[in-house]
Design an enzyme around this catalytic site. Structure first.
Site, mmCIF file in Angstrom:
data_model
loop_
_atom_site.group_PDB
_atom_site.id
_atom_site.type_symbol
_atom_site.label_atom_id
_atom_site.label_comp_id
_atom_site.label_asym_id
_atom_site.label_seq_id
_atom_site.Cartn_x
_atom_site.Cartn_y
_atom_site.Cartn_z
ATOM 1 N N LYS A 125 32.046 39.379 34.233
ATOM 2 C CA LYS A 125 31.654 39.565 35.646
ATOM 3 C C LYS A 125 30.673 40.727 35.761
ATOM 4 O O LYS A 125 29.644 40.616 36.426
ATOM 5 C CB LYS A 125 32.876 39.858 36.519
ATOM 6 C CG LYS A 125 33.632 38.632 36.940
ATOM 7 C CD LYS A 125 34.917 39.019 37.645
ATOM 8 C CE LYS A 125 35.856 37.832 37.638
ATOM 9 N NZ LYS A 125 37.253 38.168 37.849
ATOM 10 N N GLN A 152 41.388 41.916 40.080
ATOM 11 C CA GLN A 152 41.651 40.896 39.069
ATOM 12 C C GLN A 152 43.142 40.557 39.027
ATOM 13 O O GLN A 152 43.991 41.442 38.983
ATOM 14 C CB GLN A 152 41.170 41.410 37.699
ATOM 15 C CG GLN A 152 41.318 40.423 36.564
ATOM 16 C CD GLN A 152 40.358 39.240 36.669
ATOM 17 O OE1 GLN A 152 39.294 39.339 37.273
ATOM 18 N NE2 GLN A 152 40.752 38.123 36.098
ATOM 19 N N ASP A 197 36.747 36.887 46.868
ATOM 20 C CA ASP A 197 37.602 35.873 46.232
ATOM 21 C C ASP A 197 38.089 34.838 47.248
ATOM 22 O O ASP A 197 38.561 33.772 46.857
ATOM 23 C CB ASP A 197 38.851 36.561 45.654
ATOM 24 C CG ASP A 197 38.780 36.798 44.159
ATOM 25 O OD1 ASP A 197 38.148 35.988 43.463
ATOM 26 O OD2 ASP A 197 39.380 37.785 43.694
#
Ligand code: GUN
Length: 297
Positions: free
Chosen positions: A54, A98, A121
């Protein structure tokens, strides 16, 4: 019939190129880079790989990457304080914590602490609700990537029968909402579904997101159907001590029957980070009150 392979890697590269072009425009207009913060708690090896990729791809697209690596012993208060700090930081447009988090931390509580307009997200209940009622918001990256691949392959999805196998908050449920928004007739199947092969056989579109290696067999697939395999499962390889990646679909048998199918690896996987970068860029434009042509991305 031999199915056409849907090349998610190539599609993701194209999407990242569009993100990079728009990130450069954003930087000129806002006099700063769009910024994505990623928080990693603990040392889960798979998460380490995701976070490294990422960070690399964020920078490659001309955006700023802020990585926060915290020890597995991080307390609830420390993690919530960091999220709060990132919520207030005007150089941070998107925040990703995460998952999975270490067991002593409550994932839903942490997600709820992220400002909904930085929740790239799309996991916050506000964004889940926006998706459910058709308001603009952030949509989880993997299902949005699947819909992009489907529309690229099939064009208009209206009226098609779609079966989503799996009902997770991260993939199955938002996938079903997105397909419904595209006017598909959507069935969500799961571990308690009776006669799953018969349910899958009705589908023009099959999305498999169950996390069970090669569970969906070619015999279940309707001839010509489009198969999207979200699974990434590591299984023992042909040689002792080696492993290989397989999806939730038995690729060899399904590609004999399907019209098109995503491979694993190289199908849905590469889309997730590309869509994340797209979401972060959209967040940046919104945070600065700048116009972004949503059709351009
Ligand atoms: N862990 C694996 N995939 C993801 C993802 O897309 N977002 C977050 N936050 N954690 C993940």
């Amino acid at each position: 019939m031999t199915a056409q392979r849907i090349d998610g890697k190539a599609f993701a590269e194209g999407l990242r190129a569009k993100v990079a072009a728009l990130a450069a425009t954003f930087e000129r207009q806002a006099a700063r880079k769009a910024g994505l913060a990623v928080v990693l708690v603990g040392e889960d090896p798979a998460s380490e790989v995701y976070v490294r990729n990422k960070g690399r791809q964020t920078v490659a697209c001309g955006m700023a990457s802020f990585e926060h690596r915290l020890p597995a012993t991080t307390t609830r208060a420390e993690l919530l304080a960091l999220v709060e700090k990132l919520n207030r930081d005007r150089f941070v447009d998107g925040i990703l914590v995460q998952l999975p988090l270490p067991a002593h931390l409550d994932e839903l509580e942490v997600i709820a602490a992220i400002a909904p307009d930085k929740d790239v997200d799309g996991f916050h209940v506000i964004n889940a609700g926006r998706l459910a009622v058709g308001q603009p918001g952030f949509v989880p990256c993997t299902p949005l990537g699947c819909v992009m691949l489907l529309k690229d392959r099939l064009g208009d999805l209206s009226g098609l029968d779609a079966v989503v196998i799996g009902r997770s908050n991260i993939v199955g449920k938002p996938m079903a909402q997105l397909l419904l928004a595209e006017s598909c007739t959507v069935t969500v199947a799961h571990s308690r579904t009776r006669d799953l092969p018969a349910v899958v056989r009705r589908a023009d579109i099959v999305v498999a997101a169950v996390g069970r290696p090669e569970m969906v067999r070619g015999e279940w697939i309707r001839p010509g159907a489009t198969v999207i395999d979200v699974g990434i499962n590591r299984v023992p390889g042909a040689e002792p001590g080696k492993t290989r990646l397989v999806g939730d679909v038995h690729f060899a048998s399904a590609s004999e029957v399907a019209g098109a199918i995503t491979p694993v690896p190289g199908g849905v996987g590469p889309m997730t980070i590309a869509v994340l970068l797209r979401n972060a860029l959209v967040a940046a434009y919104r945070n600065e009150g700048l116009e972004l042509d949503s059709a351009a991305i």
